[in-house]
Design a protein around this motif. Structure first.
Motif, PDB file in Angstrom:
ATOM      1  N   GLU A  75       1.286   5.625  -0.157  1.00  0.00           N
ATOM      2  CA  GLU A  75       0.615   6.726   0.541  1.00  0.00           C
ATOM      3  C   GLU A  75      -0.632   7.207  -0.180  1.00  0.00           C
ATOM      4  OE1 GLU A  75       3.152   9.880   1.890  1.00  0.00           O
ATOM      5  OE2 GLU A  75       4.740   8.477   2.433  1.00  0.00           O
ATOM      6  N   SER A  76      -0.636   7.191  -1.506  1.00  0.00           N
ATOM      7  CA  SER A  76      -1.813   7.664  -2.237  1.00  0.00           C
ATOM      8  C   SER A  76      -3.002   6.717  -2.021  1.00  0.00           C
ATOM      9  CB  SER A  76      -1.510   7.773  -3.741  1.00  0.00           C
ATOM     10  OG  SER A  76      -1.205   6.508  -4.283  1.00  0.00           O
ATOM     11  N   ARG A  77      -2.740   5.437  -1.938  1.00  0.00           N
ATOM     12  CA  ARG A  77      -3.815   4.475  -1.681  1.00  0.00           C
ATOM     13  C   ARG A  77      -4.295   4.588  -0.240  1.00  0.00           C
ATOM     14  NH1 ARG A  77      -3.521  -1.838  -1.842  1.00  0.00           N
ATOM     15  NH2 ARG A  77      -5.700  -2.281  -1.466  1.00  0.00           N
ATOM     16  N   ALA A 102      -4.485   7.235   1.493  1.00  0.00           N
ATOM     17  CA  ALA A 102      -5.325   8.444   1.615  1.00  0.00           C
ATOM     18  C   ALA A 102      -6.778   8.169   1.287  1.00  0.00           C
ATOM     19  CB  ALA A 102      -4.777   9.538   0.705  1.00  0.00           C
ATOM     20  N   GLN A 103      -7.056   7.105   0.548  1.00  0.00           N
ATOM     21  CA  GLN A 103      -8.434   6.753   0.199  1.00  0.00           C
ATOM     22  C   GLN A 103      -9.232   6.301   1.423  1.00  0.00           C
ATOM     23  OE1 GLN A 103      -8.054   3.744  -2.790  1.00  0.00           O
ATOM     24  NE2 GLN A 103      -7.175   5.140  -4.297  1.00  0.00           N
ATOM     25  N   PHE A 104      -8.544   5.867   2.430  1.00  0.00           N
ATOM     26  CA  PHE A 104      -9.232   5.367   3.637  1.00  0.00           C
ATOM     27  C   PHE A 104      -9.470   6.520   4.566  1.00  0.00           C
ATOM     28  CE2 PHE A 104      -6.783   1.748   2.005  1.00  0.00           C
ATOM     29  CZ  PHE A 104      -7.785   0.838   1.861  1.00  0.00           C
ATOM     30  N   ILE A 122       0.860  -1.182   0.000  1.00  0.00           N
ATOM     31  CA  ILE A 122       0.000   0.000   0.000  1.00  0.00           C
ATOM     32  C   ILE A 122       0.894   1.229   0.000  1.00  0.00           C
ATOM     33  CG2 ILE A 122      -1.710   1.307   1.322  1.00  0.00           C
ATOM     34  CD1 ILE A 122      -2.629  -1.362   2.528  1.00  0.00           C
TER      35      ILE A 122
END
Length: 78
Positions: free
Chosen positions: A72-74, A76-78, A70
């Protein structure tokens, strides 16, 4: 089962297997008391033989992110 202080890896593995076998012991049963005792001696052995160093919470998060691929951009989705 007579429970003694764990002195070696073989004894550790025997106790760990027994703990798994009685994991769902019923309240008030002899197996629950055995479970509690096994837990205590296993914990002591693990603390002495498999120490876990304290780490900064961010390091733990970064480690889990790397293990689960995972970025950092992924995250941020959470």
């Amino acid at each position: 089962m007579e429970i003694k202080i764990i002195r070696n890896q073989k004894q550790y593995e025997v106790y760990l297997k027994r703990l798994k076998n009685i994991f769902d012991a019923q309240k008030g049963s002899p197996e629950l008391e055995e479970f509690d005792l096994l837990s205590m001696v296993l914990e002591k052995y693990e603390e002495e033989n498999f120490p876990i160093e304290n780490c900064h919470p961010l390091d733990a998060i970064r480690f889990m992110m790397a293990q689960n691929e995972i970025d950092e951009s992924r995250l941020a989705q959470f």
